[in-house]
Design an enzyme around this catalytic site. Sequence first.
Site, mmCIF file in Angstrom:
data_model
loop_
_atom_site.group_PDB
_atom_site.id
_atom_site.type_symbol
_atom_site.label_atom_id
_atom_site.label_comp_id
_atom_site.label_asym_id
_atom_site.label_seq_id
_atom_site.Cartn_x
_atom_site.Cartn_y
_atom_site.Cartn_z
ATOM 1 N N SER A 183 4.782 2.705 7.875
ATOM 2 C CA SER A 183 4.344 1.686 6.960
ATOM 3 C C SER A 183 5.607 0.889 6.387
ATOM 4 O O SER A 183 6.299 1.891 5.483
ATOM 5 C CB SER A 183 3.224 1.876 5.812
ATOM 6 O OG SER A 183 2.056 1.558 6.513
ATOM 7 N N ASP A 193 0.141 -7.730 1.364
ATOM 8 C CA ASP A 193 0.416 -6.255 1.247
ATOM 9 C C ASP A 193 1.950 -5.892 1.538
ATOM 10 O O ASP A 193 2.565 -5.384 2.529
ATOM 11 C CB ASP A 193 -0.285 -5.553 2.529
ATOM 12 C CG ASP A 193 -0.069 -4.202 2.736
ATOM 13 O OD1 ASP A 193 0.078 -3.589 1.679
ATOM 14 O OD2 ASP A 193 -0.369 -3.454 3.721
ATOM 15 N N HIS A 214 0.854 -1.346 -0.019
ATOM 16 C CA HIS A 214 0.028 -0.148 0.005
ATOM 17 C C HIS A 214 0.986 1.223 0.185
ATOM 18 O O HIS A 214 0.477 2.268 -0.212
ATOM 19 C CB HIS A 214 -0.787 -0.008 1.145
ATOM 20 C CG HIS A 214 -0.254 0.259 2.527
ATOM 21 N ND1 HIS A 214 -0.017 -0.734 3.283
ATOM 22 C CD2 HIS A 214 -0.126 1.296 3.133
ATOM 23 C CE1 HIS A 214 0.273 -0.445 4.706
ATOM 24 N NE2 HIS A 214 0.473 1.061 4.318
#
Length: 517
Positions: free
Chosen positions: A249, A175, A145
């Site tokens: 992230s 992911d 993402h």
Amino acid sequence: MSPSSILRRHRVAALLGAALIITPVVVSFAQNGGNAGLSTVAATTQTPVAGIKAPNGSFAPIVATTKPAVVTVTTVMNAQPNAMGEASPPDGSNGNSPFDDYFRQFFGDQGIPVPKAPPQQSQHAEALGSGFIVGSDGTIVTNNHVVDGATSIKVTLDDGTELPAKLVGHDTKNDLAVLKIKASKPLPTIKWGDSNKLMTGDQVLAIGNPFGIGTTVTAGIVSARGRDLHSGPFDDFIQIDAPINRGNSGGPLVDVDGNVVGIDTAIFSPNGGSVGVGFAIPSNQAQKVVAKLMKGGNIEYGYLGVQIQPVTQDVASAMGLDHPGGALVAAVTQGSPAAKAGIEIGDVITGFGGQEIKDPKDLSRAVADVAPGAKETVNIWRKGKAIQISADVGRNSEDTQTASTGEQGKPSAGQGLGVPSLGLGLTDITPDIRQELNLADNQRGAVVERVSPDKAASAAGLQPGDVIVAVDQTPVKSARQANQVIAEASKSGKKSVLLLVDRGDQQIFVAVPFAAG
């Protein structure tokens, strides 16, 4: 580039971070799609966790070893203008982000600061994430993402060097993404660790670039294992209390030996900042996916073609299992590898390819890890006996669609029949009921007409409009037949009875204990 210059460049960038709202909190994937400035950071700073003690009194040796291998990932994405000429995030949200109010705290009534452009002109917006180097040749791991939808990707090394990056491969379901950069010298790397050895209470460090302020290290402990956020079919997150924020992230979660045991991915938050509930992808899961991405760019997942659910204690009791475990087959897709192999509704899959299956997630991961076309052994518990069959694994190239969970209305009265032991009122399928519940012409079974609120059936989750199509794996065509098989199960001394229920577009097993009736 200095952290302050990165911060200035992204202070007014359009908000691009993906978020899943679960009222009243936000599950935010920890990617930074535009910064709110230092005042925002101050507003979301978390008090350090009391009682955390570093080995030998300091985490400095671990940080010195691992931090040089952590990078900042900057992506450029297209943001289409809306009718007012304002840049909108590429997710089609038109700027109506759950973080809007959060940003207005610092920018007043002017709203979220976004670049202006003449109508009908596309714009570009930058977003920040983190990553870490696993190969001295410039191989980098991050979240999918972080780079999803990017038109260009740039990596900033720990020493400030900026290099263009190429997307080698990505996997939406896990992911994860792999990037590659070209450097003039071998790069520092970080080693994979064994996430299976992590225990609740173990100390961990989260390293990344929160809010674009520069590489940051936070400490905490493992709060839980095996968390399912319903963000993908292979959810098995490590929950941590080490503060992570948007921009973290793709950054590494490292253990006290300085090895990567997870990839920081998401947070639970009421305000977009850390409140000590973060989630990381386990390294043992990520490492296998990354290895495949490094070879081919895309991953082909195995496919069996079954709808499965957990085996609870009540289900185990009804099926003659001495303990709960495995994956209960609630439906088999017509023409699927499972159907061709002879897997049946009501089977409990206890092993696959030599691996013990403890729950449905185990089966999903085991099947997904198998290359399409492989033949695997499936261990099954069927009608009181353990059997073994062979299945040819198929190819799963599309996301699994979620079955409908919409409640059905209470059916019209037909030929009613009570089942006092369970607190059920059953009726036959009449033409009126068939039309009201939108049942197929060939649908057979007993329709749940009423459920006593203080009885076992209600506690088990049965509801008016459910159609019972089998009792203890015996197909039933009417309310009378269903009642008869339930009575036989009660007389046999069983603690619970297993009902196969059609509910809308979904077929599920429901175990109802007699004792509670």
